[in-house]
Design an enzyme around this catalytic site. Structure first.
Site, mmCIF file in Angstrom:
data_model
loop_
_atom_site.group_PDB
_atom_site.id
_atom_site.type_symbol
_atom_site.label_atom_id
_atom_site.label_comp_id
_atom_site.label_asym_id
_atom_site.label_seq_id
_atom_site.Cartn_x
_atom_site.Cartn_y
_atom_site.Cartn_z
ATOM 1 N N LYS A 122 33.743 49.523 33.255
ATOM 2 C CA LYS A 122 34.383 48.931 32.080
ATOM 3 C C LYS A 122 34.718 49.962 31.012
ATOM 4 C CE LYS A 122 32.943 44.128 32.323
ATOM 5 N NZ LYS A 122 32.388 42.997 31.579
ATOM 6 N N LYS A 205 37.356 43.052 43.198
ATOM 7 C CA LYS A 205 36.937 41.656 43.021
ATOM 8 C C LYS A 205 37.961 40.895 42.186
ATOM 9 C CE LYS A 205 34.187 41.518 38.840
ATOM 10 N NZ LYS A 205 33.165 40.859 38.082
ATOM 11 N N LYS A 208 38.917 37.893 35.800
ATOM 12 C CA LYS A 208 39.747 37.335 34.729
ATOM 13 C C LYS A 208 40.414 38.431 33.911
ATOM 14 C CE LYS A 208 35.432 35.981 32.729
ATOM 15 N NZ LYS A 208 34.621 34.844 32.701
#
Ligand code: AMP
Ligand code: TRP
Length: 345
Positions: A122, A205, A208
């Site tokens: 991230k 994966k 969202k």
């Protein structure tokens, strides 16, 4: 022995969380939400939290965060979470999460945090520019779980490392303070859909936060959008094999088979038994029909619930009251163990 207090010493309690940093995806639904509903209906105490404080570890537009939190609550209820049976609330309404997270920041070691792969993913290339909250994120997650003495945590595969860290924090706390206060929580990572992959790239994966909307199915997608995304999903020209071994090097094909299995509540082997020898020209329309018939009632109910935001807020407030009633005495005892003077009551 102090340190490794087995979860069995504690009353069984399930806790899980989802970040309201966007809408719910099919990955969230199959990897988490659908299983949250199953656990609720098994009669164990279930506590489900919309982790808005985790969400702001990455910038969130306040208006969007508020909307996403309410929409996610609606999604939970539409998918079958009964706010009477389960405790459903948003994290920031219960101060125990932030309070215990601070104590855990002082238990966890910097070296442990440096190993967290989600932070590396991230934070991207510029780690210096990531928020301090993103770095400390797993300590807040441990606090979410342990503030309720939760014994079991259903999550998708991507959360395995964070749950290991939660166990390490509980063990170190118990060891350092010579107590058996916190349970060593068991992860529940199960089923064909513990890792639902992107429809565009079978090695990533479904998320969202993926920039491509084609990569995911959203719970708010209508029937046409769902069918179109599945039709366009990346696959290969081979027919489906007879056994799972035949899917070993076919990530995209395996993903669609797993999605079908999870939606139909059957094992992936059973899906292959039905479709072996058929190509995606046959399989995809069947999968699209199954996805539409499973998801459309949820998305319709969700839209319905969103008509009355005041009621959603009321339910979240009531859930927070119930959550707080569990967490407050645990926190009081925790402060006492740590040596804080508590003289206001
Ligand atoms: P998040 O959206 O990252 O807050 O994740 C909420 C829950 O959904 C966690 O239990 C995740 O492990 C699960 N989850 C998220 N994406 C996926 C996916 N693609 N496949 C399976 N589970 C997922
Ligand atoms: N980190 C989890 C995710 O991104 C969300 C989460 C926060 C969570 N606190 C939790 C999951 C506690 C399980 C238990 O998916």
């Amino acid at each position: 022995m102090t340190g490794a207090t087995p979860a069995t010493k504690f009353q069984p309690r399930i806790f899980s969380g989802i970040q309201p940093s966007g809408g719910l995806t099919l990955g969230n639904y199959l990897g988490a939400l659908k299983r949250f509903v199953e656990k609720q209906d098994e009669g164990v105490e279930t506590v489900y939290c919309l982790v808005d404080m985790h969400a702001i570890t990455i910038w969130q537009e306040p208006r969007k965060l508020r909307h996403a939190t309410r929409e996610m609550a609606a999604g939970f209820i539409a998918a079958g979470i009964d706010p009477e049976k389960s405790i459903l609330f948003n994290q920031s309404q219960v101060s125990a999460h932030a309070e215990l997270a601070w104590i855990f920041n002082c238990v966890a070691r910097v070296g442990w945090m440096n190993r967290m792969t989600q932070f590396k993913d991230k934070a991207g290339k510029d780690k210096e520019a990531a928020s301090l909250g993103l770095y400390a994120y797993p300590a807040l997650m441990a606090a979410d779980i342990l503030a309720y003495h939760a014994t079991h945590v259903p999550v998708g595969e991507d959360q395995r490392q964070h749950l290991e860290l939660t166990r390490d924090i509980a063990i170190k706390f118990n060891h350092d303070y010579e107590t058996d206060f916190f349970p060593v929580t068991e992860p529940l990572i199960e089923g064909a859909a513990a890792r639902v992959m992107s429809l565009r790239d079978g090695t990533r994966k479904m998320s969202k936060s993926d920039p491509s909307d084609q990569s995911r199915i959203n719970l708010t997608d209508d029937a046409d959008a769902i069918a179109q995304k599945i039709r366009k999903a990346r696959t290969d020209p081979e027919p489906l094999p007879e056994t799972l071994d035949g899917l070993a090097d076919r990530a995209e094909a395996r993903n669609l088979v797993n999605i079908y299995a999870a939606l139909a509540n059957v094992a992936p082997e059973q899906v292959l038994a039905e479709f072996a020898g058929q190509g995606f020209g046959v399989f995809k329309p069947k999968l699209a029909d199954l996805a539409v018939s499973s998801l459309s009632p949820i998305s319709a109910r969700m839209q319905d619930l969103m008509q009355d935001v005041t009621e959603i807020d009321r339910l979240l407030g009531r859930g927070a009251d119930r959550a707080e009633a569990i967490a407050t005495p645990i926190m009081e005892r925790c402060y006492e163990i740590v040596g804080m003077v508590r003289s206001r009551r």
